[in-house]
Design a protein around this motif. Structure first.
Motif, PDB file in Angstrom:
ATOM      1  N   ALA A 184     -18.695 -15.245 -13.282  1.00  0.00           N
ATOM      2  CA  ALA A 184     -17.848 -16.041 -12.854  1.00  0.00           C
ATOM      3  C   ALA A 184     -17.201 -15.487 -11.407  1.00  0.00           C
ATOM      4  CB  ALA A 184     -16.911 -16.458 -13.840  1.00  0.00           C
ATOM      5  N   ALA A 185     -17.168 -16.157 -10.427  1.00  0.00           N
ATOM      6  CA  ALA A 185     -16.386 -15.853  -9.219  1.00  0.00           C
ATOM      7  C   ALA A 185     -14.821 -15.169  -9.591  1.00  0.00           C
ATOM      8  CB  ALA A 185     -16.363 -16.981  -8.263  1.00  0.00           C
ATOM      9  N   ALA A 186     -14.354 -15.814 -10.489  1.00  0.00           N
ATOM     10  CA  ALA A 186     -12.764 -15.523 -10.775  1.00  0.00           C
ATOM     11  C   ALA A 186     -13.181 -13.855 -11.373  1.00  0.00           C
ATOM     12  CB  ALA A 186     -12.241 -16.247 -11.859  1.00  0.00           C
ATOM     13  N   SER A 187     -13.882 -13.471 -11.672  1.00  0.00           N
ATOM     14  CA  SER A 187     -14.375 -12.081 -12.234  1.00  0.00           C
ATOM     15  C   SER A 187     -14.344 -10.767 -10.991  1.00  0.00           C
ATOM     16  CB  SER A 187     -15.283 -11.886 -13.090  1.00  0.00           C
ATOM     17  OG  SER A 187     -15.104 -12.659 -14.289  1.00  0.00           O
ATOM     18  N   VAL A 188     -14.681 -11.458  -9.828  1.00  0.00           N
ATOM     19  CA  VAL A 188     -15.119 -10.608  -8.825  1.00  0.00           C
ATOM     20  C   VAL A 188     -14.035  -9.659  -8.308  1.00  0.00           C
ATOM     21  CG1 VAL A 188     -15.966 -10.287  -6.585  1.00  0.00           C
ATOM     22  CG2 VAL A 188     -17.352 -11.938  -8.262  1.00  0.00           C
ATOM     23  N   PRO A 189     -12.678 -10.441  -8.031  1.00  0.00           N
ATOM     24  CA  PRO A 189     -11.655  -9.570  -7.340  1.00  0.00           C
ATOM     25  C   PRO A 189     -11.125  -8.455  -8.492  1.00  0.00           C
ATOM     26  CG  PRO A 189     -10.946 -11.998  -7.054  1.00  0.00           C
ATOM     27  CD  PRO A 189     -12.458 -11.680  -7.818  1.00  0.00           C
ATOM     28  N   ARG A 190     -11.075  -8.963  -9.834  1.00  0.00           N
ATOM     29  CA  ARG A 190     -10.679  -7.723 -10.638  1.00  0.00           C
ATOM     30  C   ARG A 190     -11.773  -6.717 -10.920  1.00  0.00           C
ATOM     31  NH1 ARG A 190     -11.261 -10.922 -14.378  1.00  0.00           N
ATOM     32  NH2 ARG A 190     -12.893  -9.792 -15.487  1.00  0.00           N
ATOM     33  N   HIS A 191     -13.104  -6.955 -10.469  1.00  0.00           N
ATOM     34  CA  HIS A 191     -14.019  -5.902 -10.810  1.00  0.00           C
ATOM     35  C   HIS A 191     -13.738  -5.054  -9.611  1.00  0.00           C
ATOM     36  CE1 HIS A 191     -16.789  -8.481 -13.448  1.00  0.00           C
ATOM     37  NE2 HIS A 191     -15.601  -8.086 -14.060  1.00  0.00           N
ATOM     38  N   LEU A 192     -13.715  -5.624  -8.356  1.00  0.00           N
ATOM     39  CA  LEU A 192     -13.517  -4.902  -7.183  1.00  0.00           C
ATOM     40  C   LEU A 192     -12.186  -3.835  -7.310  1.00  0.00           C
ATOM     41  CD1 LEU A 192     -14.560  -7.474  -4.368  1.00  0.00           C
ATOM     42  CD2 LEU A 192     -15.951  -5.705  -5.587  1.00  0.00           C
ATOM     43  N   ARG A 193     -11.207  -4.517  -7.992  1.00  0.00           N
ATOM     44  CA  ARG A 193      -9.756  -3.497  -7.853  1.00  0.00           C
ATOM     45  C   ARG A 193     -10.207  -2.421  -8.912  1.00  0.00           C
ATOM     46  NH1 ARG A 193      -7.096  -8.549  -8.500  1.00  0.00           N
ATOM     47  NH2 ARG A 193      -7.188  -8.333 -10.701  1.00  0.00           N
ATOM     48  N   TYR A 194     -10.949  -2.872  -9.866  1.00  0.00           N
ATOM     49  CA  TYR A 194     -11.382  -1.483 -10.760  1.00  0.00           C
ATOM     50  C   TYR A 194     -12.270  -0.572 -10.222  1.00  0.00           C
ATOM     51  CZ  TYR A 194     -13.007   0.477 -15.279  1.00  0.00           C
ATOM     52  OH  TYR A 194     -13.269   1.384 -16.257  1.00  0.00           O
ATOM     53  N   PHE A 195     -13.405  -1.141  -9.226  1.00  0.00           N
ATOM     54  CA  PHE A 195     -14.106   0.076  -8.597  1.00  0.00           C
ATOM     55  C   PHE A 195     -13.559   0.906  -7.669  1.00  0.00           C
ATOM     56  CE2 PHE A 195     -17.350  -3.636  -8.844  1.00  0.00           C
ATOM     57  CZ  PHE A 195     -17.682  -3.360  -9.994  1.00  0.00           C
ATOM     58  N   ARG A 196     -12.354   0.146  -7.022  1.00  0.00           N
ATOM     59  CA  ARG A 196     -11.467   1.049  -6.112  1.00  0.00           C
ATOM     60  C   ARG A 196     -10.610   1.923  -6.747  1.00  0.00           C
ATOM     61  NH1 ARG A 196     -10.891  -4.199  -3.380  1.00  0.00           N
ATOM     62  NH2 ARG A 196      -9.095  -4.659  -4.604  1.00  0.00           N
ATOM     63  N   ALA A 197      -9.925   1.709  -7.990  1.00  0.00           N
ATOM     64  CA  ALA A 197      -9.414   2.485  -8.804  1.00  0.00           C
ATOM     65  C   ALA A 197     -10.241   3.809  -9.458  1.00  0.00           C
ATOM     66  CB  ALA A 197      -8.800   1.749 -10.257  1.00  0.00           C
ATOM     67  N   MET A 198     -11.637   3.503  -9.642  1.00  0.00           N
ATOM     68  CA  MET A 198     -12.381   4.340  -9.950  1.00  0.00           C
ATOM     69  C   MET A 198     -12.845   5.385  -8.986  1.00  0.00           C
ATOM     70  SD  MET A 198     -15.277   2.309 -12.562  1.00  0.00           S
ATOM     71  CE  MET A 198     -16.297   3.671 -12.703  1.00  0.00           C
ATOM     72  N   GLY A 199     -12.586   4.877  -7.749  1.00  0.00           N
ATOM     73  CA  GLY A 199     -12.943   5.541  -6.524  1.00  0.00           C
ATOM     74  C   GLY A 199     -14.491   5.526  -5.946  1.00  0.00           C
ATOM     75  N   VAL A 200     -14.983   4.550  -6.589  1.00  0.00           N
ATOM     76  CA  VAL A 200     -16.647   4.326  -6.267  1.00  0.00           C
ATOM     77  C   VAL A 200     -16.761   3.260  -5.434  1.00  0.00           C
ATOM     78  CG1 VAL A 200     -17.306   5.631  -8.425  1.00  0.00           C
ATOM     79  CG2 VAL A 200     -16.828   2.947  -8.364  1.00  0.00           C
TER      80      VAL A 200
ATOM     81  N   LEU B  63     -21.657 -10.367  -6.352  1.00  0.00           N
ATOM     82  CA  LEU B  63     -21.788 -11.800  -6.249  1.00  0.00           C
ATOM     83  C   LEU B  63     -21.932 -12.482  -7.937  1.00  0.00           C
ATOM     84  CD1 LEU B  63     -24.593 -12.099  -3.587  1.00  0.00           C
ATOM     85  CD2 LEU B  63     -22.277 -12.183  -3.236  1.00  0.00           C
ATOM     86  N   SER B  64     -21.465 -13.649  -7.758  1.00  0.00           N
ATOM     87  CA  SER B  64     -21.323 -14.134  -9.053  1.00  0.00           C
ATOM     88  C   SER B  64     -22.451 -15.356  -9.382  1.00  0.00           C
ATOM     89  CB  SER B  64     -20.169 -15.069  -9.314  1.00  0.00           C
ATOM     90  OG  SER B  64     -19.889 -16.011  -8.520  1.00  0.00           O
ATOM     91  N   LEU B  65     -22.657 -15.638 -10.671  1.00  0.00           N
ATOM     92  CA  LEU B  65     -23.563 -16.769 -10.947  1.00  0.00           C
ATOM     93  C   LEU B  65     -22.935 -18.067 -11.176  1.00  0.00           C
ATOM     94  CD1 LEU B  65     -25.573 -15.094 -14.060  1.00  0.00           C
ATOM     95  CD2 LEU B  65     -25.983 -14.913 -11.671  1.00  0.00           C
ATOM     96  N   ASP B  66     -21.847 -17.856 -10.681  1.00  0.00           N
ATOM     97  CA  ASP B  66     -20.921 -19.369 -11.133  1.00  0.00           C
ATOM     98  C   ASP B  66     -21.045 -19.915 -12.402  1.00  0.00           C
ATOM     99  OD1 ASP B  66     -19.160 -19.178  -8.891  1.00  0.00           O
ATOM    100  OD2 ASP B  66     -20.952 -20.041  -7.634  1.00  0.00           O
ATOM    101  N   MET B  67     -21.113 -19.063 -13.514  1.00  0.00           N
ATOM    102  CA  MET B  67     -21.208 -19.615 -14.808  1.00  0.00           C
ATOM    103  C   MET B  67     -20.100 -19.000 -15.654  1.00  0.00           C
ATOM    104  SD  MET B  67     -25.299 -18.780 -15.481  1.00  0.00           S
ATOM    105  CE  MET B  67     -25.338 -19.811 -17.067  1.00  0.00           C
ATOM    106  N   LYS B  68     -19.888 -19.989 -16.757  1.00  0.00           N
ATOM    107  CA  LYS B  68     -18.927 -19.583 -18.164  1.00  0.00           C
ATOM    108  C   LYS B  68     -19.659 -18.788 -18.930  1.00  0.00           C
ATOM    109  CE  LYS B  68     -16.392 -23.937 -17.630  1.00  0.00           C
ATOM    110  NZ  LYS B  68     -15.759 -24.997 -18.374  1.00  0.00           N
TER     111      LYS B  68
END
Length: 218
Positions: free
Chosen positions: A119-135, A143-148
């Protein structure tokens, strides 16, 4: 070599997701491993927002404490790895998150990583996590599937959307390896590799492989 128990905890309350997680570990059953796949019944019905990820932590911690005496390694089976560091403080066994494990695995395979979110709603949270990981510099796009999460039961629809998104990550963003950014899609991994012509990392399998390495190298 004695049998080791790996406990995989689905932080959401959808038993269908837990069933799909159990399917993901089937290729590892040839090893001396026993798998216990648990559903956090007190968790939210799917984890897409940060609030849902945060709400899943306390019920999951109760399961970790309940299983701690009989578990050799734990896996947080959600791509956001909710509560990962706190859970590591809570139990003495290794605790692996499928998100962290999949990124580390993908980094060992190629430079440019494309992530497929549900889902698109997950992408900002994932990107924050990748930044926190340093990767973050290794993630060329997500990109999202726009599915539940509940819609993943329609395997053909899920695969069609995954193939389209995977090819976009490859052609428009230069991805050299793809990560399936959700637990419960392992049965589509091989087909997605064939459709996109790229290696595909399934996060639960990446975490199990790392957990086995930790357990058997003691």
């Amino acid at each position: 070599m004695s049998t080791a128990r790996i406990t995989l905890v689905n932080p959401n309350s959808l038993t269908k997701v837990t069933d799909a997680i159990a399917q993901a570990v089937v290729p590892f059953q040839r090893l001396p491993l026993e798998f216990r796949c648990l559903t956090s019944t007190g968790g939210p019905a799917g984890i897409q927002t940060q609030a849902e990820a945060d709400a899943s932590i306390a019920p999951m911690a109760q399961l970790f404490l309940q299983e701690a005496d009989t578990t050799d390694a734990f896996i947080v089976a959600c791509f956001s790895d909710p509560g990962l560091h706190g859970l590591r403080d809570l139990v003495s066994a290794p605790v692996l998150g499928i998100g962290e494990s999949s990124v580390l695995t993908a980094m060992s395979m190629a430079t440019r990583i494309g992530v497929i979110a549900i889902a698109a709603a997950s992408v900002p949270r994932h990107l924050r996590y990748f930044r926190a990981m340093g990767v973050a510099d290794r993630i060329c796009a997500e990109l999202s599937l726009d599915m539940k999460v509940s819609e993943l039961a329609d395997a053909e629809l899920a695969f069609a959307r995954m193939a389209t998104v995977g090819k976009t990550l490859r052609d428009a963003h230069g991805a050299e390896v793809l990560i399936m950014g959700c637990a419960g899609m392992a049965d589509l991994r091989g087909r997605l590799e064939d459709a996109c012509g790229l290696p595909v990392v399934e996060p639960t399998q990446a975490a199990v492989a790392m957990a086995a390495g930790r357990v058997f190298s003691r």
